[in-house]
Enzyme design. Structure first.
Site, PDB file in Angstrom:
ATOM      1  N   CYS A  72      -0.048 -17.747   1.259  1.00 29.01           N
ATOM      2  CA  CYS A  72       1.174 -17.292   0.577  1.00 29.01           C
ATOM      3  C   CYS A  72       2.239 -16.880   1.590  1.00 29.01           C
ATOM      4  CB  CYS A  72       0.843 -16.132  -0.361  1.00 29.01           C
ATOM      5  SG  CYS A  72       2.295 -15.528  -1.247  1.00 29.01           S
TER       6      CYS A  72
ATOM      7  N   CYS B  31       4.314 -13.791   0.483  1.00 28.20           N
ATOM      8  CA  CYS B  31       3.601 -12.508   0.643  1.00 28.20           C
ATOM      9  C   CYS B  31       3.519 -12.103   2.119  1.00 28.20           C
ATOM     10  CB  CYS B  31       2.169 -12.598   0.107  1.00 28.20           C
ATOM     11  SG  CYS B  31       1.978 -13.569  -1.382  1.00 28.20           S
ATOM     12  N   ASP B  32       3.202 -13.053   2.991  1.00 24.64           N
ATOM     13  CA  ASP B  32       2.814 -12.694   4.368  1.00 24.64           C
ATOM     14  C   ASP B  32       3.773 -13.152   5.456  1.00 24.64           C
ATOM     15  OD1 ASP B  32       0.521 -11.570   3.290  1.00 24.64           O
ATOM     16  OD2 ASP B  32      -0.591 -13.452   3.392  1.00 24.64           O
TER      17      ASP B  32
END
Ligand code: FAD
Ligand code: NAP
Length: 312
Positions: A134, A137-138
């Site tokens: 992701c 997200c990261d």
């Protein structure tokens, strides 16, 4: 007894919830183990949903109002994980993790799909410690650093482009020299100065220590091995369908699946089991698009309404 149990709260499940509740069904419950929205909430940008064209809108922004629209017409969300679906005479039993089972006249399963792992050495051990599926997200963890992306599909290239805004350099490692991604996406990536396409190449090993990923060993078509020092590796190599709820304790499916585990449905989203419908990425021949999943959900809900009227 519920008129309709919907399992999975991505675009297919939410669209089914809207059509089922607005279509007059009395007890419509959406079982979603997390917050509704589905996998598109991981996307950094959506630009191919007709009528919704706003540069820079994330998947999360896009899905924000879908559940509100469903609640307005009476659909209920239960944040629970469904373990299985069984047919008992003319109705279904929904087994829920840690809770009492629920009965329903009809079921729409829209559990979608999950990012696949590439099976590279070091991937599982370092997952969450530098290996991610992701970018939204990261990605920020690698601000001004170099990262690698594995894969050559739409997800890999779109997310590589997203990461190029944050990271100093993005290496896209792809096992072939042509891409599965849409030509316009490939062009956009090729025009991005800090993305390097490393084709005909595989990742041999993701190397790390207790602190996380340090780099990757890659091997090209001629067998030459080299090392790239990167603290982040993003794996985008496709998806597996989430069909576990449709399997009984012995692992037998309660309806017909194809060899890839996708559910065989007709054009009305009817499965081989009466009263059971499947919508979205989980079904055969799914185009794996938000607009298609939403269409499937609406089709399934309209069929559920007819089915219940016929049974009355
Ligand atoms: P999903 O979105 O997968 O939703 C399934 C839901 O079911 C999930 O929320 C999950 O938590 C829930 N669930 C699963 N099992 C259970 C259970 N046992 N109990 C309870 N809940 C359960 N498509 C586009 O059209 N345009 C794009 O730009 C685009 N970009 C993408 C970018 C990324 C990074 C990804 C990963 C996908 C992208 N897609 C895009 C594809 C699109 O997101 C999917 O096709 C779509 O979300 C499928 O919808 P779905 O409702 O079938 O399943
Ligand atoms: P995908 O299209 O299946 O692509 C997976 C990629 O990973 C392929 O390039 C594949 O290589 C590679 N790959 C697979 N297994 C591998 C392994 N073990 N090691 C190394 N590489 C591996 O998956 P996706 O990109 O996630 O897309 C899934 C679906 O969602 C598609 O239908 C896509 O169109 C859709 N989607 C659409 C959008 C959009 O419309 N904007 C955005 C994202 C996703 P090969 O090419 O050699 O097989």
């Amino acid at each position: 007894m519920l008129d309709c149990a919907i399992i999975g709260g991505g675009p297919a499940g939410l669209s089914a919830g809207l059509y089922a509740s607005r279509g007059g069904l009395k007890e419509v419950v959406l079982f979603e183990r997390g917050l509704p929205g589905g996998q598109i909430t991981q996307s950094s940008e959506i630009e191919n949903y007709p009528g919704f064209y706003e540069h820079g809108k994330t998947g999360m922004d896009f899905m924000d109002t879908w559940q509100e629209q469903c609640f307005a017409f009476g659909m209920v969300h239960r944040m629970e994980e469904v373990k299985g679906v069984r047919k008992d005479g003319d109705h279904f039993i929904i087994d829920i993790a840690g809770k009492e089972s629920v009965e329903a006249r009809t079921v729409i399963v829209a559990t979608g799909s999950t990012p696949r792992r590439a099976g590279v050495k070091g991937e599982d051990e370092l997952f969450g410690k530098g290996v991610s599926t992701c970018a939204t997200c990261d990605g920020f963890f690698y601000k001004d650093k170099e990262v690698a992306v594995l894969g050559g599909g739409d997800t890999a290239l779109e997310e590589a482009h997203y990461l190029s805004n944050i990271c100093s350099k993005v290496y896209v490692i792809h096992r072939r020299d042509t891409f599965r991604a849409a030509p316009s996406t490939v062009d956009r990536v090729k025009r991005t100065a800090n993305i390097e396409l490393v084709t005909d190449t595989t990742i041999e090993e993701i190397v790390g220590d207790a602190m996380g990923v340090i780099g990757i060993n890659i091997k090209n078509k001629s067998g030459e091995v080299s090392y790239l020092e990167v603290p982040g590796v993003f794996v985008f190599v496709g998806h597996n369908v989430n069909n576990a709820v449709l399997k009984d304790e012995s692992g037998e499916a309660i309806c017909e699946l194809n060899e890839n585990g996708q559910v065989i449905v007709d054009l009305n989203m009817r499965t081989s089991l009466d009263g059971l419908f499947v919508a979205g990425d989980l079904r055969i021949d799914a185009a794996k698009q938000v607009v298609c999943a939403a269409g499937d959900g609406a089709t399934a809900a309209l069929q559920v309404i007819s089915y219940i009227q016929e049974q009355a």
